[in-house]
Design an enzyme around this catalytic site. Structure first.
Site, PDB file in Angstrom:
ATOM      1  N   GLY B  70       0.707  -1.261   0.018  1.00  7.97           N
ATOM      2  CA  GLY B  70      -0.055   0.182  -0.161  1.00  7.97           C
ATOM      3  C   GLY B  70       0.895   1.320  -0.044  1.00  7.97           C
ATOM      4  O   GLY B  70       0.470   2.303  -0.743  1.00  7.97           O
ATOM      5  N   ASN B 148      -7.917   4.214   8.679  1.00  6.69           N
ATOM      6  CA  ASN B 148      -7.128   2.956   9.455  1.00  6.69           C
ATOM      7  C   ASN B 148      -7.363   3.114  10.741  1.00  6.69           C
ATOM      8  O   ASN B 148      -7.183   2.162  11.589  1.00  6.69           O
ATOM      9  CB  ASN B 148      -5.694   3.021   8.903  1.00  6.69           C
ATOM     10  CG  ASN B 148      -4.941   4.308   9.103  1.00  6.69           C
ATOM     11  OD1 ASN B 148      -5.650   5.457   8.525  1.00  6.69           O
ATOM     12  ND2 ASN B 148      -3.646   4.216   9.622  1.00  6.69           N
ATOM     13  N   GLN B 176      -7.522   0.047   3.705  1.00 10.44           N
ATOM     14  CA  GLN B 176      -8.353  -0.556   4.559  1.00 10.44           C
ATOM     15  C   GLN B 176      -9.856  -0.967   4.232  1.00 10.44           C
ATOM     16  O   GLN B 176     -10.437  -2.139   4.850  1.00 10.44           O
ATOM     17  CB  GLN B 176      -8.597   0.599   5.747  1.00 10.44           C
ATOM     18  CG  GLN B 176      -7.174   0.627   6.669  1.00 10.44           C
ATOM     19  CD  GLN B 176      -6.775  -0.451   7.487  1.00 10.44           C
ATOM     20  OE1 GLN B 176      -7.321  -1.333   7.689  1.00 10.44           O
ATOM     21  NE2 GLN B 176      -5.563  -0.537   7.909  1.00 10.44           N
ATOM     22  N   HIS B 198      -1.991  -7.771   2.492  1.00 11.49           N
ATOM     23  CA  HIS B 198      -1.636  -8.233   3.978  1.00 11.49           C
ATOM     24  C   HIS B 198      -2.649  -7.768   5.023  1.00 11.49           C
ATOM     25  O   HIS B 198      -2.860  -7.977   6.084  1.00 11.49           O
ATOM     26  CB  HIS B 198      -0.152  -7.878   4.698  1.00 11.49           C
ATOM     27  CG  HIS B 198       0.131  -6.705   5.018  1.00 11.49           C
ATOM     28  ND1 HIS B 198       0.281  -6.493   6.469  1.00 11.49           N
ATOM     29  CD2 HIS B 198       0.420  -5.406   4.252  1.00 11.49           C
ATOM     30  CE1 HIS B 198       0.218  -5.037   6.478  1.00 11.49           C
ATOM     31  NE2 HIS B 198       0.379  -4.475   5.270  1.00 11.49           N
ATOM     32  N   THR B 234      11.607  -7.465 -10.752  1.00 10.87           N
ATOM     33  CA  THR B 234      11.286  -8.941 -10.956  1.00 10.87           C
ATOM     34  C   THR B 234       9.842  -9.157 -10.432  1.00 10.87           C
ATOM     35  O   THR B 234       9.508  -8.847  -9.238  1.00 10.87           O
ATOM     36  CB  THR B 234      12.297 -10.052 -10.527  1.00 10.87           C
ATOM     37  OG1 THR B 234      13.314  -9.838 -11.303  1.00 10.87           O
ATOM     38  CG2 THR B 234      11.617 -11.524 -10.814  1.00 10.87           C
ATOM     39  N   CYS B 317       1.979   1.879  11.588  1.00 11.74           N
ATOM     40  CA  CYS B 317       3.157   2.809  10.862  1.00 11.74           C
ATOM     41  C   CYS B 317       3.525   3.990  11.632  1.00 11.74           C
ATOM     42  O   CYS B 317       4.432   4.516  11.311  1.00 11.74           O
ATOM     43  CB  CYS B 317       2.591   3.163   9.355  1.00 11.74           C
ATOM     44  SG  CYS B 317       2.154   1.756   8.288  1.00 11.74           S
TER      45      CYS B 317
END
Lengths: 390, 390
Positions: B70, B148, B176, B198, B234, B317
């Site tokens: 995110g 959030n 969220q 996640h 990748t 965070c």
């Protein structure tokens, strides 16, 4: 038979890596920035992974910044150093990975002057030119530790020494070299180094940038205060744990080197009108890159693929491009010959039986393609043999 | 008993997700950009994942750009749109995630004017102000779909309509909201949307940015031509596959909402001098955020942690910051009360038995902390009840 010899593109994950990762998916799945027990457990695993990776290159744990991979590490190194330092000149080489080339291109549009160093016919950067090009405005030299297409190991010790003498930061993209070439960041006096997990039997989607303590760098991924405020985003604990296990596996360099030497010897013995690209000695243990006269590498790739053999014509990151390899062109190889090149990249999982199968099929396929080649006998694409001996 | 109620920070990976990912670690481990069979298999899996995610928001597959999460999606949206469009004004809100706030801060240093919209006491953005602030120089409006910290669902349909009327691009951080709030990007006319894996029982280290066809945006991760030339590196095939499975799981919104309502009701019944932060109706199904008078949220978190209950004081965070929550402050909550807030974030894995355990322990812990609180009886930190009713 199925043979995977494209390990410079990506590798099979080691079983030990997967085993170590599993608990972090649905048992110890906490956010490493959460303060509760689940968070602290995740943090502990993350910091152990950081420390285990740091040890392999003689770095301190807080010098390891986890990223999403080699490309992000390269972007952070170049753009992060550019943003945090005075001076508008960066030196790199003509044979860098697209992540470096493209980041330099972006910086060039922002007013930075980029010098691309020449390489010799073996793919080794010109040290004299490096010393000559450094000016008072130079902030960074970025030269890869080993090339992804033809395996040339660069003299990073000498490059680092020149950088220190002129007080310029030195970054090396060690994505291909990591674990295969011993690198002690303190002894070599490296300031920044990019490494990646999926090239060494770890998971995709994680890499790291080594940033020597005190190096001025501005983060490129803004957000929370993760990774010592140098890279925001929820920490990828499972992948970091997997990366650390991969970094500490026995790289089996000797075993791979033996296979490499055997493969080179057999191809040179069995097939005519070919040339090994890149140096014979100063070469990554797992890289075998050959040019085959009169044929296209892509056709070779396709026919080998039909036999179950996975190889590439060069960098996977540039596989969709029809341009000839910028690496081979920089080594003085003409565009037509460059198009006739393929790369075998070995791993510890390859066997002698696979090698036999590859050489047998390669010979057959090369002969088949040459029988129908429109180029056969064209003098203009003759390989300049002398220039190539490394 | 161990209870995990920090699902807005991260979630337990679903077993179906892990099962789907496993083959891509050490069987179909090819590089999706390699041309051989192993590469093509990886490419097929990646494109199926892209398509499966696209369907959940009624996007076209080529409108889904995989990122590392995110935070990267938010960085790409803001900086990518800023770099590719004329105009130096961006509008966002005062309650965005650090990834948006910090990206705006960087852009502001580069000469962009950033307007931060106010929110009301329930945490809903001021639409009248939005309309008033748009100028000819405005290139982007970025408002999160749901908050959030306190779960307020923003009126993104109205926001989008205002943006369209004024021909300004609209980005929403739906990290969220994704799967919990139905989002049809075509119907809502969204230009860019960030989502993450996640938070919905998928793996960490992968997310996506929806970019509507034709939207001008410049990539921020330079390198190879991956992800339609909008994000180099990748491709993380295993994680993309896991993300797609997670995005298509039954989100069990009704089940979670029932637990949420029960938890709110029981806390309000059992404990005095508290206030629910955020709206009662226009609220994410899994968010419960309360302020407790006279105590510190962090102390509450620690004591609940000792009972095996994992919750947070707000955003993971920003967990290491000692600053009061910028979200609660923007809602008019005073700093002291803001410090007395905690967030329970539920998932489909939570049970009524866990809820009983949490309420019982919360009551006990709150009483314990209040008995020793130095703030008790302090009139200055009285919660302004009227302003808070949502």
């Amino acid at each position: 038979m199925k043979v995977y010899m494209d390990n410079s593109a990506t590798t099979q994950m080691d079983k030990a890596v997967l085993k170590a990762m599993l608990p972090y998916f649905n048992k110890q799945y906490g956010n490493a920035s959460s303060l509760h027990q689940m968070g602290r457990e995740a943090r502990k695993a993350l910091e152990k992974a950081r420390s285990d990776i740091a040890k392999t290159i003689n770095a301190d744990p807080e010098e390891i910044i986890f990223t999403s991979g080699g490309t992000e590490s390269d972007n952070l190194a170049l753009k992060g150093v550019a943003a945090a330092n005075q001076g508008k000149h960066i030196i790199t080489s003509k044979i860098e990975h697209p992540a470096i080339m493209s980041s330099c291109n972006t910086l060039s549009k922002q007013g930075y002057k980029i010098t691309y160093l020449n390489v010799d016919s073996c793919g080794i950067v010109d040290l004299k030119q490096l010393e000559k090009e450094i000016t008072k405005d130079t902030i960074l030299v970025s030269i890869m530790a080993a090339n992804n297409e033809m395996g040339a190991i660069q003299p990073i010790e000498d490059i680092s020494e020149i950088c220190k003498k002129h007080e310029v930061l030195f970054h090396t993209d060690a994505v291909q070299a990591f674990t295969k070439v011993p690198i002690d960041v303190k002894e070599l006096n490296i300031d920044l180094m990019s490494i990646s997990s999926h090239k060494i039997h770890g998971p995709k989607g994680i890499g790291a940038l080594f940033v020597k303590k005190g190096t001025k760098i501005k983060r490129q991924m803004d957000g929370g205060g993760h990774e010592f405020k140098l890279r925001a985003g929820t920490e990828n604990v499972a992948s970091a744990v997997g990366f650390a296990v991969a970094a500490n596996l026995d790289p089996k360099v000797k075993q791979i080197k033996e296979l490499q030497e055997e493969l080179i010897k057999r191809i040179e013995y069995d097939i005519k009108d070919i040339k090994l690209n890149g140096p014979r000695k100063q070469r990554l243990c797992n890289n075998v890159n050959f040019s085959f006269k009169f044929i296209e590498g892509e056709a070779l790739l396709m026919l080998l693929d039909q036999k179950g053999i996975c190889i590439s014509t060069g960098s996977a990151c540039a596989s969709k491009s029809l341009e000839p390899s910028h690496v081979l062109i920089s080594m003085g190889i003409d565009p037509v010959t460059s198009h006739g090149s393929i790369r075998f990249s070995l791993s510890k999982f390859n066997t002698r039986r696979e090698l036999d199968y590859v050489v047998r099929n390669l010979k057959e396929v090369v002969e088949k393609l040459r029988r129908m080649s429109p180029f056969k006998g064209d003098k203009d694409i003759k390989i300049k043999e002398k220039e190539w001996e490394c």
